[in-house]
Design an enzyme around this catalytic site. Structure first.
Site, PDB file in Angstrom:
ATOM      1  CE  LYS A  87      68.126 -59.079 -11.162  1.00 21.52           C
ATOM      2  NZ  LYS A  87      68.471 -58.014 -10.217  1.00 21.52           N
TER       3      LYS A  87
HETATM    4  O1  G3P Z   1      67.851 -56.568  -7.311  1.00 24.82           O
HETATM    5  C1  G3P Z   1      66.621 -57.117  -7.020  1.00 24.82           C
HETATM    6  C2  G3P Z   1      66.155 -56.989  -5.587  1.00 24.82           C
HETATM    7  O2  G3P Z   1      67.147 -57.437  -4.719  1.00 24.82           O
HETATM    8  C3  G3P Z   1      65.541 -55.671  -5.229  1.00 24.82           C
HETATM    9  O3  G3P Z   1      65.495 -55.436  -3.861  1.00 24.82           O
HETATM   10  O4  G3P Z   1      65.179 -53.929  -1.919  1.00 24.82           O
HETATM   11  O5  G3P Z   1      64.462 -53.156  -4.209  1.00 24.82           O
HETATM   12  O6  G3P Z   1      63.183 -54.908  -3.007  1.00 24.82           O
HETATM   13  P1  G3P Z   1      64.536 -54.296  -3.221  1.00 24.82           P
END
Ligand code: G3P
Length: 218
Positions: A87
């Site tokens: 990533k």
């Molecule tokens: O892993 C990346 C993404 O899905 C993060 O999500 O909920 O932290 O905005 P969030």
């Protein structure tokens, strides 16, 4: 549509895997820190533990922000296990690193994508996945789903094979709407996946069936 779970919590990954519908896992430094995983050896071991639970792709994020650092970390992560996808953040050095990894046959997930232009660059560089963060766009009164639609249109116009991985999913309707828009993958918390199960007519219908089945004397 592929279903990924967005967590580094092994119990939740096991629970999602037990449902039989899990295609992979995404992690990020915040999710790893939330589980209290620290130190390089422990972090690498944690990725291996996740790979043992699921059969699909497991995204592991680099923390370097310079090209050489990303390449060093990414090569180490990709050698760790065949399921690992590196990533990489959507920054200038990240695009260079994604192209480098593409040329080496190392799969990548371009993360922190918030615009169609960023997604176009990720595809041109050869990212395996692009991760538009739809929940974080919604959080600031922007339209996360509109971004998914824009990326789908652009990728289909040119036949880019980069998979749209709808990330920062917050709830079940995000999943349904991303499916309607043709996102290839969604990644979200277990609650968003389990929310898809719920309907009050299912609950009341089952209750009635079970009540009527009592007369069967099984
Ligand atoms: O892993 C990346 C993404 O899905 C993060 O999500 O909920 O932290 O905005 P969030």
């Amino acid at each position: 549509m592929k279903f990924f779970i967005d967590t580094a919590n092994l119990a939740q990954i096991k629970e999602a895997q037990a449902l039989g519908i899990l295609d992979g896992v995404t992690t990020n430094p915040s999710l790893m820190a939330k589980e209290g995983i620290t130190g390089k050896e422990n972090i690498l071991q944690h990725y291996l533990d996740i790979c043992k639970i699921v059969e699909g792709d497991v995204s592991a994020e680099v923390v370097a922000t310079d090209f050489e650092g990303m390449v060093r970390e990414g090569e180490e992560l990709s050698k760790l296990h065949a399921q690992i996808v590196v990533k990489v953040p959507m920054i200038k050095e990240g695009i260079k690193a994604i192209k480098y990894f593409f040329d080496k046959g190392i799969r990548t997930n371009c993360t922190l994508v918030f615009s169609a232009g960023q997604a176009l660059l990720a595809a041109k560089a050869g990212a395996t996945y692009v991760s538009p963060f739809i929940g974080r766009l919604d959080d600031i009164s922007a339209d996360g789903l509109n971004l998914i639609a824009d990326i789908r249109l652009i990728y289909d116009n040119y036949g880019y094979e980069t998979q749209i991985l709808a990330a920062s999913i917050r709830h079940s309707m995000h999943i349904i709407n991303c499916a309607k828009l043709g996102a290839d993958v969604m990644t979200g918390p277990l609650s968003s996946i389990e929310g898809l199960l719920k309907h009050p007519l299912t609950d009341s219908g089952l209750e009635k069936f079970l009540e009527d089945a009592k007369s069967f004397n099984l």
